[in-house]
Design a protein around this motif. Structure first.
Motif, PDB file in Angstrom:
ATOM      1  N   UNK A 284      37.112  23.184  -2.160  1.00  0.00           N
ATOM      2  CA  UNK A 284      36.884  23.450  -3.260  1.00  0.00           C
ATOM      3  C   UNK A 284      35.843  24.674  -3.489  1.00  0.00           C
ATOM      4  N   UNK A 285      34.700  24.479  -2.967  1.00  0.00           N
ATOM      5  CA  UNK A 285      33.768  25.463  -3.132  1.00  0.00           C
ATOM      6  C   UNK A 285      33.600  26.615  -2.159  1.00  0.00           C
ATOM      7  N   UNK A 286      34.541  26.477  -1.182  1.00  0.00           N
ATOM      8  CA  UNK A 286      34.716  27.710  -0.170  1.00  0.00           C
ATOM      9  C   UNK A 286      33.231  28.030   0.429  1.00  0.00           C
ATOM     10  N   UNK A 287      32.661  26.758   1.078  1.00  0.00           N
ATOM     11  CA  UNK A 287      31.392  26.963   1.816  1.00  0.00           C
ATOM     12  C   UNK A 287      31.630  25.750   3.000  1.00  0.00           C
ATOM     13  N   UNK A 288      30.604  26.081   3.995  1.00  0.00           N
ATOM     14  CA  UNK A 288      30.691  25.412   5.167  1.00  0.00           C
ATOM     15  C   UNK A 288      29.464  24.576   5.268  1.00  0.00           C
TER      16      UNK A 288
END
Ligand code: AMP
Length: 143
Positions: free
Chosen positions: A98-102
Motif C-alpha cells: 500500500x505504501x510503496x516502500x521496502x
C-alpha cells in the motif's frame, strides 16, 4: 511468522543518523553496510524520518549532485509508517504494498527496536516455501 521472530533471527540492529548528516554521508553508509535505507533520529534517539536509496536518486535528479552536500533533514520522508513486534509478515507485506516502500522500522513503547526490509521478508518466505515443499515430498514418499 511475526516481526518478533524475524528480529530474533536478524537482530535489533538499525542504522541511524541524525538529520544534520549529509546525503553523501548517508550514501557512504548505505554502500558500506550494503543496506537500502537509514532511519533519521533526533538527539534522544526518537524517530524523525527515513532516507532510502530512492530518496538519494530523487534528490540528485531534482537538485543535481550538489544535493549530496545537503543535510538529510531537507530530503527525508517525515511521515514514517512503522510496525510492531507482534505484527505478522502478511501485515508487513500489505503495508509495504500500500505504501510503496521496502522498509519498516519496528517501534515498541516509542523506541526503535529493529527494522524489517522487503529482503528480510522474501528470505523468510522462500525458507517457508522450501520447508513446505520438503514436508510434502516426505509425505508423498512415505505413502
Ligand atoms: P524504499 O522503497 O524503502 O526505498 O522507499 C521508497 C520511498 O518511501 C522513499 O521516499 C522512502 O523515504 C519512503 N519510505 C521508506 N520506508 C518508509 C516507511 N516505513 N514509511 C514511510 N515512507 C517510507
Amino acid at each position: 511468522m511475526s516481526v518478533a521472530a524475524i528480529l530474533k533471527e536478524k537482530g535489533a540492529d538499525v542504522a541511524t543518523v541524525t538529520g544534520d548528516v549529509t546525503l553523501f554521508d548517508i550514501a557512504q553508509l548505505l554502500s558500506d553496510k550494503q543496506i537500502g535505507a537509514v532511519v533519521i533520529v533526533d538527539a534522544q534517539g526518537r524517530l524523525e524520518g527515513i532516507v532510502s536509496e530512492r530518496d538519494l536518486v530523487k534528490s540528485i535528479v531534482a537538485y543535481g549532485p550538489e544535493a549530496l552536500n545537503e543535510p538529510a533533514k531537507n530530503h527525508m520522508t517525515r511521515k514514517v509508517v512503522t510496525c510492531s513486534r507482534s505484527d505478522t509478515v502478511a501485515e508487513l507485506m500489505a503495508s509495504m504494498t500500500v505504501g510503496r516502500f521496502r522498509h519498516l522500522p519496528v517501534v515498541e513503547g516509542g523506541k526503535l527496536v529493529g527494522i524489517v526490509s522487503i529482503g528480510d521478508i522474501v528470505k523468510r518466505r522462500i525458507a517457508e516455501a522450501e520447508m513446505e515443499a520438503d514436508a510434502m515430498r516426505d509425505y508423498i514418499a512415505s505413502g
